[in-house]
Design an enzyme around this catalytic site. Structure first.
Site, mmCIF file in Angstrom:
data_model
loop_
_atom_site.group_PDB
_atom_site.id
_atom_site.type_symbol
_atom_site.label_atom_id
_atom_site.label_comp_id
_atom_site.label_asym_id
_atom_site.label_seq_id
_atom_site.Cartn_x
_atom_site.Cartn_y
_atom_site.Cartn_z
ATOM 1 N N GLY A 244 40.416 36.067 34.249
ATOM 2 C CA GLY A 244 39.718 34.869 35.153
ATOM 3 C C GLY A 244 39.107 35.890 36.449
ATOM 4 C CD GLN B 158 39.459 38.330 41.645
ATOM 5 O OE1 GLN B 158 39.156 37.228 40.764
ATOM 6 N NE2 GLN B 158 40.444 39.148 41.273
ATOM 7 C CB CYS C 169 45.511 39.144 41.127
ATOM 8 S SG CYS C 169 43.992 38.904 41.881
ATOM 9 C CG LEU C 170 41.388 41.448 36.983
ATOM 10 C CD1 LEU C 170 40.105 41.294 36.670
ATOM 11 C CD2 LEU C 170 42.131 42.613 36.280
ATOM 12 C CG HIS D 184 45.254 33.486 39.632
ATOM 13 N ND1 HIS D 184 46.492 34.619 39.929
ATOM 14 C CD2 HIS D 184 44.267 34.540 40.018
ATOM 15 C CE1 HIS D 184 45.985 35.755 40.258
ATOM 16 N NE2 HIS D 184 44.907 35.512 40.385
ATOM 17 C CD GLU D 185 40.645 33.759 38.511
ATOM 18 O OE1 GLU D 185 40.104 34.377 39.223
ATOM 19 O OE2 GLU D 185 41.620 34.651 37.544
ATOM 20 C CG HIS E 273 40.900 34.573 43.710
ATOM 21 N ND1 HIS E 273 41.278 35.948 44.474
ATOM 22 C CD2 HIS E 273 41.437 34.970 42.532
ATOM 23 C CE1 HIS E 273 42.178 36.609 43.751
ATOM 24 N NE2 HIS E 273 42.131 36.248 42.497
HETATM 25 NI NI NI Z 1 43.262 36.951 40.923
#
Ligand code: NI
Length: 170
Positions: A45, A50, A93-94, A136-137, A140
């Site tokens: 995701g 991000q 998380c990226l 999670h997304e 953000h």
């Molecule tokens: Ni993330």
């Protein structure tokens, strides 16, 4: 096009994002680039902040490591928690450096509403791993990372590691 992923502690990750007002070709292109970036980074995701965009859009494909690719973009998502509390193990998380992972309490089920890239209204119940990815997304878009949902102790330890790492890069 592969986009650069913003990393913690960049303050842009802590902002509340603005609703998308119109679905334009530019927005569709951005979604396609986000999907490409997500696959390249081996994520499931990715949310607009991000990649440095302060708007309420996310892309996800929770199953692509086991199944065929099937990414979707969701515009102005709302995620209503309607399951029981479960522990999401090994959440990462990226945007969270050093490959850090932790246990995070999540809801087992959510009601997702929002728009797809054709402007169709979505209203679905999502369960299991996809529900965790959505939570999670969606976090953000409200300026929240999974490390904001772990214990103070674990967070302090992690922040200490990041500080050291940043120093070693300087
Ligand atoms: Ni993330």
């Amino acid at each position: 096009m592969i986009l650069e992923i913003v990393k913690y502690p960049d303050p842009r990750l802590a902002l509340v994002c603005e609703p998308v007002e119109r679905i334009t070709p530019e927005l569709r292109k951005l979604a396609a680039d986000m999907i490409e970036t997500m696959y390249q980074a081996e994520g499931v995701g990715l949310a607009a902040p991000q990649i440095g965009r302060n708007i309420r859009m996310l892309v996800m494909d929770p199953g692509w490591r086991d199944q065929e690719r099937n990414a979707r973009a969701i515009v102005n998502p709302s995620v209503e928690l309607c399951g029981e509390t479960i522990i999401s193990e090994n959440e990462g998380c990226l945007s969270v450096p050093l490959g850090y992972r932790a246990e995070v309490p999540r809801s087992s089920m959510v009601r997702l509403r929002g728009l797809d890239l054709d402007g169709n209204e979505l209203d679905e119940i999502v369960e299991g791993f996809p529900a965790i990815v959505l939570q999670h997304e969606h976090d953000h878009l409200d300026g929240k990372l999974f490390i904001d949902r772990i214990s103070r102790l674990k967070r302090n330890m992690y922040d200490g590691k990041v500080k050291k790492w940043l120093k070693s890069q300087a």
